[in-house]
Design a protein around this motif. Structure first.
Motif, PDB file in Angstrom:
ATOM      1  N   ALA A 172      74.339  53.575  85.408  1.00 16.95           N
ATOM      2  CA  ALA A 172      74.528  54.805  85.821  1.00 16.95           C
ATOM      3  C   ALA A 172      76.344  54.966  85.833  1.00 16.95           C
ATOM      4  O   ALA A 172      76.886  54.358  85.875  1.00 16.95           O
ATOM      5  CB  ALA A 172      74.201  54.493  87.421  1.00 16.95           C
ATOM      6  N   GLY A 173      76.354  56.105  85.644  1.00 13.49           N
ATOM      7  CA  GLY A 173      77.872  56.862  85.544  1.00 13.49           C
ATOM      8  C   GLY A 173      78.160  56.947  83.956  1.00 13.49           C
ATOM      9  O   GLY A 173      79.162  57.578  83.654  1.00 13.49           O
ATOM     10  N   ASP A 174      77.289  56.582  83.094  1.00 15.27           N
ATOM     11  CA  ASP A 174      77.582  56.985  81.544  1.00 15.27           C
ATOM     12  C   ASP A 174      77.415  58.400  81.342  1.00 15.27           C
ATOM     13  O   ASP A 174      76.612  59.082  82.117  1.00 15.27           O
ATOM     14  CB  ASP A 174      76.104  56.163  80.835  1.00 15.27           C
ATOM     15  N   ALA A 175      77.946  58.776  80.465  1.00 14.98           N
ATOM     16  CA  ALA A 175      78.064  60.041  79.828  1.00 14.98           C
ATOM     17  C   ALA A 175      77.712  60.038  78.275  1.00 14.98           C
ATOM     18  O   ALA A 175      78.316  59.023  77.687  1.00 14.98           O
ATOM     19  CB  ALA A 175      79.125  61.041  80.083  1.00 14.98           C
ATOM     20  N   TYR A 176      77.013  60.886  77.654  1.00 13.02           N
ATOM     21  CA  TYR A 176      76.802  60.583  76.147  1.00 13.02           C
ATOM     22  C   TYR A 176      76.968  62.049  75.700  1.00 13.02           C
ATOM     23  O   TYR A 176      76.601  63.198  76.550  1.00 13.02           O
ATOM     24  CB  TYR A 176      75.399  60.266  75.996  1.00 13.02           C
ATOM     25  N   LEU A 177      77.534  62.181  74.678  1.00  9.35           N
ATOM     26  CA  LEU A 177      77.775  63.262  73.756  1.00  9.35           C
ATOM     27  C   LEU A 177      77.141  63.358  72.687  1.00  9.35           C
ATOM     28  O   LEU A 177      77.513  62.307  71.733  1.00  9.35           O
ATOM     29  CB  LEU A 177      79.325  63.529  73.553  1.00  9.35           C
ATOM     30  N   LEU A 178      76.166  64.118  72.316  1.00  3.85           N
ATOM     31  CA  LEU A 178      75.646  64.382  71.057  1.00  3.85           C
ATOM     32  C   LEU A 178      76.203  65.678  70.162  1.00  3.85           C
ATOM     33  O   LEU A 178      76.265  66.655  71.131  1.00  3.85           O
ATOM     34  CB  LEU A 178      74.078  64.467  70.953  1.00  3.85           C
ATOM     35  N   CYS A 179      76.767  65.605  69.024  1.00  2.00           N
ATOM     36  CA  CYS A 179      77.389  66.671  68.718  1.00  2.00           C
ATOM     37  C   CYS A 179      77.267  67.110  67.110  1.00  2.00           C
ATOM     38  O   CYS A 179      77.118  66.013  66.368  1.00  2.00           O
ATOM     39  CB  CYS A 179      78.839  66.800  68.966  1.00  2.00           C
ATOM     40  N   THR A 180      77.429  68.220  66.619  1.00  3.45           N
ATOM     41  CA  THR A 180      77.603  68.264  65.178  1.00  3.45           C
ATOM     42  C   THR A 180      78.949  68.236  64.833  1.00  3.45           C
ATOM     43  O   THR A 180      79.993  68.151  65.434  1.00  3.45           O
ATOM     44  CB  THR A 180      77.198  69.655  64.583  1.00  3.45           C
ATOM     45  N   ASP A 181      79.388  68.161  63.234  1.00  4.43           N
ATOM     46  CA  ASP A 181      80.546  68.023  62.717  1.00  4.43           C
ATOM     47  C   ASP A 181      81.544  69.153  63.130  1.00  4.43           C
ATOM     48  O   ASP A 181      82.927  69.210  62.993  1.00  4.43           O
ATOM     49  CB  ASP A 181      80.689  67.350  61.410  1.00  4.43           C
ATOM     50  N   GLY A 182      81.121  70.228  63.577  1.00  2.74           N
ATOM     51  CA  GLY A 182      81.669  71.635  64.067  1.00  2.74           C
ATOM     52  C   GLY A 182      82.590  71.204  65.238  1.00  2.74           C
ATOM     53  O   GLY A 182      83.749  71.716  65.181  1.00  2.74           O
ATOM     54  N   LEU A 183      82.198  70.103  66.101  1.00  2.41           N
ATOM     55  CA  LEU A 183      82.996  69.813  67.182  1.00  2.41           C
ATOM     56  C   LEU A 183      83.954  68.688  66.533  1.00  2.41           C
ATOM     57  O   LEU A 183      85.125  68.750  66.728  1.00  2.41           O
ATOM     58  CB  LEU A 183      82.391  69.103  68.209  1.00  2.41           C
ATOM     59  N   THR A 184      83.435  67.586  65.912  1.00  3.21           N
ATOM     60  CA  THR A 184      84.297  66.469  65.739  1.00  3.21           C
ATOM     61  C   THR A 184      85.508  66.688  64.623  1.00  3.21           C
ATOM     62  O   THR A 184      86.447  65.905  64.612  1.00  3.21           O
ATOM     63  CB  THR A 184      83.411  65.289  65.178  1.00  3.21           C
ATOM     64  N   ASN A 185      85.149  67.586  63.716  1.00  3.97           N
ATOM     65  CA  ASN A 185      86.169  68.201  62.917  1.00  3.97           C
ATOM     66  C   ASN A 185      87.397  68.837  63.250  1.00  3.97           C
ATOM     67  O   ASN A 185      88.587  69.070  62.843  1.00  3.97           O
ATOM     68  CB  ASN A 185      85.726  68.772  61.565  1.00  3.97           C
ATOM     69  N   MET A 186      87.084  69.326  64.571  1.00  7.45           N
ATOM     70  CA  MET A 186      88.111  70.234  65.262  1.00  7.45           C
ATOM     71  C   MET A 186      88.792  69.552  66.640  1.00  7.45           C
ATOM     72  O   MET A 186      89.795  70.158  66.938  1.00  7.45           O
ATOM     73  CB  MET A 186      87.498  71.661  65.406  1.00  7.45           C
ATOM     74  N   VAL A 187      88.013  68.447  67.330  1.00  9.99           N
ATOM     75  CA  VAL A 187      88.429  67.969  68.448  1.00  9.99           C
ATOM     76  C   VAL A 187      88.416  66.722  68.486  1.00  9.99           C
ATOM     77  O   VAL A 187      87.690  65.963  67.989  1.00  9.99           O
ATOM     78  CB  VAL A 187      87.413  68.485  69.709  1.00  9.99           C
ATOM     79  N   THR A 188      89.729  66.073  68.738  1.00  8.73           N
ATOM     80  CA  THR A 188      89.786  64.719  68.632  1.00  8.73           C
ATOM     81  C   THR A 188      88.919  63.921  69.447  1.00  8.73           C
ATOM     82  O   THR A 188      88.702  64.412  70.696  1.00  8.73           O
ATOM     83  CB  THR A 188      91.266  64.368  68.604  1.00  8.73           C
TER      84      THR A 188
END
Length: 253
Positions: A194-210
Motif C-alpha cells: 500500500a502506498g506504492d506507485a508504478y510508472l510504465l513508460c516509453t523512451d519518449g519519456l525517459t530520454n527527456m525526463v530524468t
C-alpha cells in the motif's frame, strides 16, 4: 489492496504520427505500454496488435483453472506469471504473422512493458526499452533492464550509466516483439505494498525526463494521477519532445 490507474499518450514535438499504444484493463488488472517501430504505418500497427493480443489472452485466461496453453509453461512460476509471459509471446507471434502477410508492414516491431496485478504481486513483463519504475518510501527505482545494445555494455562494465545516457547508439534494441519467433520474455515479480506507485513508460519519456524529475513530479501529485501524468508529458515536451511519449501511472491503495 486496490490498484488505481491513469494513462496518457502524446505525439511529442518532432514526430508526425504516434506509434505508441497503451491499454488500461482494470477488470483483469492488466496495464500495457508499447512503442512501435517500422516503415509506413508498421510501428503504429505493431504496438496496437501488442496491446490487443496481450489483453485478449489475459481476459481469456482470467479465472480459468483449465486452459489450453499455446506455449510451454514454466512450472517454477505462478500461473499469473505464465499467463503474462504467454500473452506477450502470443503478441510476438501475431505481429510476425501480420508482417509476413502484408508486405507494407514487413519488419515492423514494438517494445512492450506490461503489468499484471494479482494480489499481492504485480508481475511485470517486458521486451525492449520501455520501462517500469517503482516509487516507494520516497525513492524511485527502475525495475526493468533495457534490452538495448548500450545497456548490455553497461551491464558488462564497458560503459557507465552517464556515458550510456548520451551514447549515439542508445536506441539500438537487442530485443523487440515481431523480430524473432523464439523470443523470450523477461518477467519480474514485485510484492506490492500500500502506498506504492508504478510508472510504465516509453523512451519518449525517459530520454527527456530524468528519474529525479520523474520522482519529484509523481510525489508532488500523488493524489492526482491525471495531473502527474500531464506534468510528466509536458516536461518531456519542454525538454525537446523528440519522440512519442506514453505513460501509465499505477497506485496501490
Amino acid at each position: 489492496m486496490i490498484i488505481e490507474s491513469f494513462g496518457l499518450s502524446d505525439i511529442g514535438k518532432k514526430r508526425k504520427i504516434n506509434e505508441d499504444s497503451f491499454g488500461l484493463f482494470q477488470d483483469t488488472g492488466l496495464f500495457v505500454v508499447a512503442d512501435g517501430m517500422g516503415g509506413h504505418a508498421g510501428g503504429e500497427v505493431a504496438s496496437r496488435l501488442a496491446v490487443e493480443s496481450v489483453s485478449e489472452f489475459i481476459a481469456f485466461s482470467n479465472g480459468k483453472e483449465d486452459i489450453t496453453w499455446p506455449f510451454e509453461i514454466d512450472e517454477a512460476r505462478s500461473k499469473d506469471e505464465n499467463r503474462l509471459e504467454v500473452a506477450i509471446r502470443l503478441a510476438n507471434s501475431r505481429i510476425l504473422k501480420e508482417s509476413l502477410r502484408d508486405r507494407r508492414l514487413y519488419g515492423m516491431g514494438t517494445t512492450i512493458v506490461a503489468a499484471l496485478f494479482a494480489e499481492p504481486y504485480l508481475y511485470i513483463g517486458h521486451v525492449g526499452d520501455s520501462r517500469a519504475y517503482l516509487i516507494r518510501d520516497g525513492a524511485i527505482r527502475q525495475i526493468t533492464e533495457d534490452h538495448s545494445l548500450v545497456y548490455e555494455q553497461v551491464k558488462h562494465g564497458l560503459l557507465s550509466i552517464e556515458e550510456a545516457k548520451n551514447h549515439s547508439m542508445k536506441n539500438v534494441l537487442t530485443k523487440a516483439l515481431g523480430t524473432e519467433a523464439g523470443l523470450r520474455v523477461e518477467i519480474i515479480a514485485v510484492k506490492a505494498e500500500a502506498g506504492d506507485a508504478y510508472l510504465l513508460c516509453t523512451d519518449g519519456l525517459t530520454n527527456m525526463v530524468t528519474d529525479e524529475d520523474g520522482l519529484r513530479i509523481v510525489k508532488s501529485n500523488i493524489n492526482d494521477m491525471q495531473a502527474a501524468s500531464r506534468e510528466l508529458v509536458d516536461t518531456a515536451n519542454r525538454n525537446g519532445g523528440i519522440d512519442n511519449i506514453t505513460i501509465i501511472l499505477l497506485k496501490i491503495t
